[in-house]
Design a protein around this motif. Structure first.
Motif, PDB file in Angstrom:
ATOM      1  N   ALA A 230       0.831  -1.209   0.000  1.00  0.00           N
ATOM      2  CA  ALA A 230       0.000   0.000   0.000  1.00  0.00           C
ATOM      3  C   ALA A 230       0.862   1.254   0.000  1.00  0.00           C
ATOM      4  CB  ALA A 230      -0.920  -0.012   1.219  1.00  0.00           C
ATOM      5  N   LEU A 231       1.920   1.242   0.793  1.00  0.00           N
ATOM      6  CA  LEU A 231       2.802   2.409   0.831  1.00  0.00           C
ATOM      7  C   LEU A 231       3.485   2.619  -0.517  1.00  0.00           C
ATOM      8  CD1 LEU A 231       4.134   4.693   2.421  1.00  0.00           C
ATOM      9  CD2 LEU A 231       5.862   3.054   3.196  1.00  0.00           C
ATOM     10  N   ASP A 232       3.933   1.538  -1.130  1.00  0.00           N
ATOM     11  CA  ASP A 232       4.618   1.653  -2.419  1.00  0.00           C
ATOM     12  C   ASP A 232       3.696   2.143  -3.531  1.00  0.00           C
ATOM     13  OD1 ASP A 232       6.914   0.761  -1.233  1.00  0.00           O
ATOM     14  OD2 ASP A 232       6.729  -1.300  -1.947  1.00  0.00           O
ATOM     15  N   ARG A 233       2.410   1.807  -3.449  1.00  0.00           N
ATOM     16  CA  ARG A 233       1.494   2.077  -4.563  1.00  0.00           C
ATOM     17  C   ARG A 233       0.440   3.146  -4.273  1.00  0.00           C
ATOM     18  NH1 ARG A 233       0.331  -3.893  -7.245  1.00  0.00           N
ATOM     19  NH2 ARG A 233       2.521  -4.466  -7.524  1.00  0.00           N
ATOM     20  N   LEU A 234       0.495   3.733  -3.112  1.00  0.00           N
ATOM     21  CA  LEU A 234      -0.566   4.674  -2.739  1.00  0.00           C
ATOM     22  C   LEU A 234      -0.618   5.874  -3.672  1.00  0.00           C
ATOM     23  CD1 LEU A 234      -2.837   5.389  -0.769  1.00  0.00           C
ATOM     24  CD2 LEU A 234      -1.117   6.502   0.696  1.00  0.00           C
ATOM     25  N   ALA A 235       0.516   6.475  -3.954  1.00  0.00           N
ATOM     26  CA  ALA A 235       0.521   7.675  -4.806  1.00  0.00           C
ATOM     27  C   ALA A 235      -0.084   7.374  -6.168  1.00  0.00           C
ATOM     28  CB  ALA A 235       1.947   8.207  -4.950  1.00  0.00           C
ATOM     29  N   GLU A 236       0.391   6.304  -6.795  1.00  0.00           N
ATOM     30  CA  GLU A 236      -0.137   5.940  -8.115  1.00  0.00           C
ATOM     31  C   GLU A 236      -1.638   5.676  -8.047  1.00  0.00           C
ATOM     32  OE1 GLU A 236       0.462   2.486 -11.551  1.00  0.00           O
ATOM     33  OE2 GLU A 236       1.540   2.364  -9.642  1.00  0.00           O
ATOM     34  N   GLY A 237      -2.070   5.007  -6.990  1.00  0.00           N
ATOM     35  CA  GLY A 237      -3.491   4.709  -6.843  1.00  0.00           C
ATOM     36  C   GLY A 237      -4.349   5.949  -6.693  1.00  0.00           C
ATOM     37  N   LEU A 238      -3.764   7.006  -6.145  1.00  0.00           N
ATOM     38  CA  LEU A 238      -4.492   8.265  -5.973  1.00  0.00           C
ATOM     39  C   LEU A 238      -4.374   9.172  -7.190  1.00  0.00           C
ATOM     40  CD1 LEU A 238      -3.517   9.052  -2.267  1.00  0.00           C
ATOM     41  CD2 LEU A 238      -5.704   8.149  -3.096  1.00  0.00           C
ATOM     42  N   GLY A 239      -3.628   8.732  -8.207  1.00  0.00           N
ATOM     43  CA  GLY A 239      -3.469   9.537  -9.416  1.00  0.00           C
ATOM     44  C   GLY A 239      -2.358  10.560  -9.319  1.00  0.00           C
ATOM     45  N   LEU A 240      -1.405  10.359  -8.402  1.00  0.00           N
ATOM     46  CA  LEU A 240      -0.331  11.320  -8.172  1.00  0.00           C
ATOM     47  C   LEU A 240       1.028  10.708  -8.491  1.00  0.00           C
ATOM     48  CD1 LEU A 240      -1.533  12.685  -4.712  1.00  0.00           C
ATOM     49  CD2 LEU A 240      -1.877  13.751  -6.951  1.00  0.00           C
ATOM     50  N   PRO A 241       2.025  11.541  -8.782  1.00  0.00           N
ATOM     51  CA  PRO A 241       3.381  11.004  -8.949  1.00  0.00           C
ATOM     52  C   PRO A 241       3.903  10.508  -7.614  1.00  0.00           C
ATOM     53  CG  PRO A 241       3.406  13.406  -9.015  1.00  0.00           C
ATOM     54  CD  PRO A 241       1.958  13.002  -9.014  1.00  0.00           C
ATOM     55  N   PRO A 242       4.741   9.474  -7.620  1.00  0.00           N
ATOM     56  CA  PRO A 242       5.245   8.937  -6.346  1.00  0.00           C
ATOM     57  C   PRO A 242       6.102   9.955  -5.616  1.00  0.00           C
ATOM     58  CG  PRO A 242       6.422   7.982  -8.205  1.00  0.00           C
ATOM     59  CD  PRO A 242       5.279   8.760  -8.775  1.00  0.00           C
ATOM     60  N   ARG A 243       5.966   9.969  -4.281  1.00  0.00           N
ATOM     61  CA  ARG A 243       6.790  10.861  -3.459  1.00  0.00           C
ATOM     62  C   ARG A 243       7.720  10.063  -2.566  1.00  0.00           C
ATOM     63  NH1 ARG A 243       3.377  15.280  -0.426  1.00  0.00           N
ATOM     64  NH2 ARG A 243       3.259  13.536   1.013  1.00  0.00           N
ATOM     65  N   ILE A 244       7.550   8.742  -2.568  1.00  0.00           N
ATOM     66  CA  ILE A 244       8.392   7.900  -1.734  1.00  0.00           C
ATOM     67  C   ILE A 244       8.761   6.675  -2.567  1.00  0.00           C
ATOM     68  CG2 ILE A 244       6.404   6.703  -0.698  1.00  0.00           C
ATOM     69  CD1 ILE A 244       8.040   6.500   1.871  1.00  0.00           C
ATOM     70  N   SER A 245      10.032   6.341  -2.622  1.00  0.00           N
ATOM     71  CA  SER A 245      10.465   5.183  -3.408  1.00  0.00           C
ATOM     72  C   SER A 245      10.530   3.962  -2.514  1.00  0.00           C
ATOM     73  CB  SER A 245      11.846   5.454  -4.016  1.00  0.00           C
ATOM     74  OG  SER A 245      12.818   5.521  -2.979  1.00  0.00           O
ATOM     75  N   PRO A 246      10.481   2.763  -3.115  1.00  0.00           N
ATOM     76  CA  PRO A 246      10.557   1.544  -2.319  1.00  0.00           C
ATOM     77  C   PRO A 246      11.785   1.510  -1.414  1.00  0.00           C
ATOM     78  CG  PRO A 246       9.873   1.018  -4.553  1.00  0.00           C
ATOM     79  CD  PRO A 246      10.234   2.473  -4.537  1.00  0.00           C
ATOM     80  N   SER A 247      12.900   2.123  -1.871  1.00  0.00           N
ATOM     81  CA  SER A 247      14.104   2.105  -1.049  1.00  0.00           C
ATOM     82  C   SER A 247      13.954   2.958   0.200  1.00  0.00           C
ATOM     83  CB  SER A 247      15.299   2.596  -1.872  1.00  0.00           C
ATOM     84  OG  SER A 247      15.075   3.923  -2.327  1.00  0.00           O
ATOM     85  N   ASP A 248      13.007   3.914   0.165  1.00  0.00           N
ATOM     86  CA  ASP A 248      12.769   4.765   1.331  1.00  0.00           C
ATOM     87  C   ASP A 248      11.798   4.138   2.315  1.00  0.00           C
ATOM     88  OD1 ASP A 248      14.385   6.782   0.291  1.00  0.00           O
ATOM     89  OD2 ASP A 248      12.722   7.607  -0.867  1.00  0.00           O
ATOM     90  N   SER A 249      11.058   3.092   1.870  1.00  0.00           N
ATOM     91  CA  SER A 249      10.034   2.487   2.704  1.00  0.00           C
ATOM     92  C   SER A 249      10.677   1.781   3.894  1.00  0.00           C
ATOM     93  CB  SER A 249       9.220   1.464   1.901  1.00  0.00           C
ATOM     94  OG  SER A 249       8.639   2.085   0.781  1.00  0.00           O
ATOM     95  N   PRO A 250       9.976   1.723   5.019  1.00  0.00           N
ATOM     96  CA  PRO A 250      10.483   0.947   6.148  1.00  0.00           C
ATOM     97  C   PRO A 250      10.756  -0.485   5.721  1.00  0.00           C
ATOM     98  CG  PRO A 250       8.601   2.260   6.803  1.00  0.00           C
ATOM     99  CD  PRO A 250       8.703   2.370   5.308  1.00  0.00           C
ATOM    100  N   ARG A 251      11.886  -1.026   6.157  1.00  0.00           N
ATOM    101  CA  ARG A 251      12.271  -2.365   5.740  1.00  0.00           C
ATOM    102  C   ARG A 251      11.392  -3.404   6.387  1.00  0.00           C
ATOM    103  NH1 ARG A 251      18.401  -2.929   7.136  1.00  0.00           N
ATOM    104  NH2 ARG A 251      17.587  -1.997   9.040  1.00  0.00           N
ATOM    105  N   ARG A 252      11.157  -4.483   5.649  1.00  0.00           N
ATOM    106  CA  ARG A 252      10.403  -5.588   6.224  1.00  0.00           C
ATOM    107  C   ARG A 252      11.223  -6.210   7.341  1.00  0.00           C
ATOM    108  NH1 ARG A 252       9.470  -9.437   1.311  1.00  0.00           N
ATOM    109  NH2 ARG A 252       9.553  -7.422   0.230  1.00  0.00           N
ATOM    110  N   HIS A 253      10.547  -6.812   8.296  1.00  0.00           N
ATOM    111  CA  HIS A 253      11.207  -7.419   9.450  1.00  0.00           C
ATOM    112  C   HIS A 253      12.217  -8.462   8.993  1.00  0.00           C
ATOM    113  CE1 HIS A 253      11.855  -8.858  13.470  1.00  0.00           C
ATOM    114  NE2 HIS A 253      11.504 -10.097  13.124  1.00  0.00           N
ATOM    115  N   GLY A 254      13.430  -8.366   9.526  1.00  0.00           N
ATOM    116  CA  GLY A 254      14.441  -9.361   9.239  1.00  0.00           C
ATOM    117  C   GLY A 254      15.365  -8.979   8.118  1.00  0.00           C
ATOM    118  N   GLU A 255      15.060  -7.883   7.370  1.00  0.00           N
ATOM    119  CA  GLU A 255      15.948  -7.486   6.277  1.00  0.00           C
ATOM    120  C   GLU A 255      17.053  -6.583   6.810  1.00  0.00           C
ATOM    121  OE1 GLU A 255      12.958  -7.568   2.443  1.00  0.00           O
ATOM    122  OE2 GLU A 255      13.522  -5.654   3.348  1.00  0.00           O
TER     123      GLU A 255
END
Length: 312
Positions: free
Chosen positions: A287-312
């Motif tokens: 949801a965090l990765d795709r929220l901007a696109e889903g709302l019709g907006l350009p992305p403001r956060i890249s996957p590399s900026d997202s909080p890491r999954r547990h254990g990574e």
């Protein structure tokens, strides 16, 4: 597979006129399960004719004044609008095989079952030589809505068929919408249910996080139901007529930017909490990765900026 009946010969001059020009007459309802029985009950005062493979399912409606039929053909012989609420595509096909040779020209068969959209289209083509209209009219609102007469019904079919169905459908639905040609009602229902059941998976993810963080789940559920009743839940964000990117000059652009800012902040905080408690939350990451696109907006956060999954 039940054999497809042979279409009748074209009407001769001594036969009754096309029933499009006749009064509506009795209403037929086939399939009296958890949804069909309460829907049919709202029609019991208008010469209702019912059929279900289980005689005990017809008895309560007979007690309310409906007439029990011996099978789909008997329903079709006496009714000009017939609702089907059976289990699946195979049952719809089986019931239609009994209806088509018995129904008068101009009869409307409304399929309320959730089936493949292609099935509705194919049945409409099969019914055309009989001059019978098919509408696919799946419903949303569950057993509670069926009981209360507050369902939403999404209708696919010809404009004139929709116009004839609108009033009787309104006895058990308080939102009756024409979605387009045959098949459009079913396509709308499948999209609606995609949201419904994906949300159920998100609920499970949120509950796992809440439980790990020491939140009482039943109290959280009360908050969710209360706030969704106020805000409209996910439907409140369904404001656009297209999924194309928004033009910066669109009045919705600023609204969606605000939604995005709040969503990215709150999802990031939830993902941080999940990492802290060792809870895997893949839907929240997606949801965090795709929220901007889903709302019709350009992305403001890249996957590399997202909080890491547990254990990574």
């Amino acid at each position: 597979m039940t054999a497809v009946p042979t279409p009748r010969e074209p009407a001769q001059s001594h036969e009754p006129p096309d029933s499009r020009d006749e009064p509506p007459g009795p209403y037929g309802f086939i399939g009296l399960g958890q949804m069909g029985a309460p829907m049919a009950a709202h029609l019991a005062g208008r010469g209702l004719v019912v059929y279900d493979a289980r005689p005990e399912a017809m008895a309560p409606l007979v007690d309310k004044g409906a007439r029990a039929a011996a099978g789909p053909a008997e329903v079709a012989a006496g009714c000009r609008i017939i609702s089907l609420m059976v289990r699946d595509d195979a049952q719809v096909e089986e019931v239609m095989a009994g209806i088509l040779p018995a129904a008068a020209p101009g009869t409307i068969v409304a399929i309320h079952s959730t089936i493949h959209a292609a099935t509705a289209v194919r049945l409409a083509e099969r019914a055309s030589p009989y001059r019978i209209d098919i509408v696919d009219a799946p419903v949303s609102g569950g057993f509670m809505g069926a009981q209360a007469g507050t369902l939403a019904v999404m209708v696919g079919g010809a404009e004139d068929a929709f116009a004839r169905c609108r009033e009787p459908f309104g006895t058990w639905a308080d939102l009756v919408l024409h979605m387009g040609p045959v098949g459009a009602g079913t396509r709308a229902k499948l999209a609606r249910n995609l949201l419904h059941f994906t949300a159920f998976a998100a609920v499970a993810e949120a509950q796992r996080l809440a439980e790990a963080a020491g939140v009482p789940l039943r109290r959280l559920a009360r908050v969710v139901r209360h706030s969704d009743a106020v805000t409209g839940g996910p439907g409140s964000i369904m404001l656009r007529s297209t999924t194309a990117p928004l033009d910066p000059g669109d009045p919705l652009y600023g609204i969606m930017e605000n939604v995005l800012a709040l969503g990215e902040k709150d999802l990031s905080l939830a993902l941080d909490l999940a990492a802290e408690h060792g809870v895997d939350t893949p839907l929240a990451r997606l949801a965090l990765d795709r929220l901007a696109e889903g709302l019709g907006l350009p992305p403001r956060i890249s996957p590399s900026d997202s909080p890491r999954r547990h254990g990574e």
